[in-house]
Design a protein around this motif. Structure first.
Motif, PDB file in Angstrom:
ATOM      1  N   ARG A  75       3.703 -11.610  -3.730  1.00  0.00           N
ATOM      2  CA  ARG A  75       4.475 -10.861  -4.739  1.00  0.00           C
ATOM      3  C   ARG A  75       3.919  -9.453  -4.807  1.00  0.00           C
ATOM      4  N   ILE A  76       4.792  -8.471  -4.609  1.00  0.00           N
ATOM      5  CA  ILE A  76       4.423  -7.060  -4.609  1.00  0.00           C
ATOM      6  C   ILE A  76       5.083  -6.414  -5.822  1.00  0.00           C
ATOM      7  N   ALA A  77       4.252  -5.930  -6.737  1.00  0.00           N
ATOM      8  CA  ALA A  77       4.775  -5.343  -7.972  1.00  0.00           C
ATOM      9  C   ALA A  77       3.674  -4.509  -8.617  1.00  0.00           C
ATOM     10  N   PRO A  78       4.014  -3.577  -9.483  1.00  0.00           N
ATOM     11  CA  PRO A  78       5.378  -3.146  -9.771  1.00  0.00           C
ATOM     12  C   PRO A  78       5.854  -2.158  -8.719  1.00  0.00           C
ATOM     13  N   LEU A  79       7.137  -2.184  -8.475  1.00  0.00           N
ATOM     14  CA  LEU A  79       7.759  -1.206  -7.577  1.00  0.00           C
ATOM     15  C   LEU A  79       8.343  -0.107  -8.435  1.00  0.00           C
ATOM     16  N   ALA A  80       8.220   1.091  -7.968  1.00  0.00           N
ATOM     17  CA  ALA A  80       8.805   2.238  -8.664  1.00  0.00           C
ATOM     18  C   ALA A  80       9.614   3.033  -7.650  1.00  0.00           C
ATOM     19  N   GLU A 108       0.831  -1.210   0.000  1.00  0.00           N
ATOM     20  CA  GLU A 108       0.000   0.000   0.000  1.00  0.00           C
ATOM     21  C   GLU A 108       0.866   1.261   0.000  1.00  0.00           C
ATOM     22  N   ARG A 109       1.900   1.290   0.848  1.00  0.00           N
ATOM     23  CA  ARG A 109       2.792   2.456   0.911  1.00  0.00           C
ATOM     24  C   ARG A 109       3.461   2.726  -0.430  1.00  0.00           C
ATOM     25  N   HIS A 110       3.760   1.670  -1.152  1.00  0.00           N
ATOM     26  CA  HIS A 110       4.507   1.799  -2.401  1.00  0.00           C
ATOM     27  C   HIS A 110       3.604   1.769  -3.634  1.00  0.00           C
ATOM     28  N   GLY A 111       2.293   1.788  -3.423  1.00  0.00           N
ATOM     29  CA  GLY A 111       1.348   1.844  -4.523  1.00  0.00           C
ATOM     30  C   GLY A 111       1.446   0.651  -5.464  1.00  0.00           C
ATOM     31  N   ALA A 112       1.760  -0.504  -4.911  1.00  0.00           N
ATOM     32  CA  ALA A 112       1.953  -1.710  -5.725  1.00  0.00           C
ATOM     33  C   ALA A 112       0.847  -2.720  -5.447  1.00  0.00           C
ATOM     34  N   HIS A 113       0.678  -3.626  -6.371  1.00  0.00           N
ATOM     35  CA  HIS A 113      -0.304  -4.705  -6.255  1.00  0.00           C
ATOM     36  C   HIS A 113       0.312  -5.861  -5.459  1.00  0.00           C
TER      37      HIS A 113
END
Length: 186
Positions: A180-185, A149-154
């Motif tokens: 799996r947390i992605a995509p990371l930016a 959630e903090r990183h705006g990822a799925h």
């Protein structure tokens, strides 16, 4: 770097990090931290505890993809161990996360994850984070859901290793669910 990876880097944004817990700093582990990491893992009572030797090796060979939290006196009070997957080098696999009982509930684990992924992303293309969590480990599930959630990822979940993959089968080890947390930016 491929064009797609360059485009990802160009579109990156700075995620909102967790706040630094009072009196805690994060850095790379070194071999002298191995015994403390082993103790913290053992005392957590939720991890598969590896041999003390493996924590020494981890601190030597995977320090670049791991992080340790230190108190004001420099003593380790938490850690995150990880590695870049050989077949997917833009994916950081988090092996273990543990925090000493004295500082639990202060955001140390989230702080360490943010610190580690920012450090790794500064040196490598990083577009995904993975970990496995046994069913019922709600603290870890919350930690990684919060990170996503903090990183705006799925956040996607699927069983990676079923009970029958483990020696002894049912009753000897729970399934391990891949998160799996992605995509990371970054």
């Amino acid at each position: 770097m491929t064009a797609a990876r360059a485009d990802l880097a160009t579109r990156s944004r700075t995620p909102t990090p967790t706040t630094t817990p009072p009196g805690i700093r994060a850095d790379r582990p070194d071999v002298s931290d191995g015994p403390d990491l082993w103790r913290i893992a053992r005392d957590a009572k939720t991890l598969d505890v590896n041999s003390p030797y493996s924590y020494l090796l981890w601190c030597r060979d995977f320090a670049a993809t791991s992080a340790v939290a230190r108190d004001r006196d420099g003593r380790p009070v938490g850690f995150v161990t990880g590695y870049l997957r050989p077949d997917a080098p833009a994916t950081l696999l988090i092996w273990q996360v543990a925090v000493d009982a004295a500082v639990r509930g202060q955001g140390v684990a989230g702080y360490l994850l943010d610190h580690l992924t920012a450090r790794v992303a500064a040196e490598h293309v990083l577009d995904a984070l993975e970990t496995t969590i046994s069913p019922g480990n709600t603290a870890s599930e919350r930690l990684f859901a919060s990170y996503a959630e903090r990183h705006g990822a799925h956040l996607a979940r699927e069983v990676l290793f079923a009970v029958e993959h483990f020696p002894g089968g049912a009753g000897h080890h729970d399934a391990e669910v891949l998160h799996r947390i992605a995509p990371l930016a970054h």
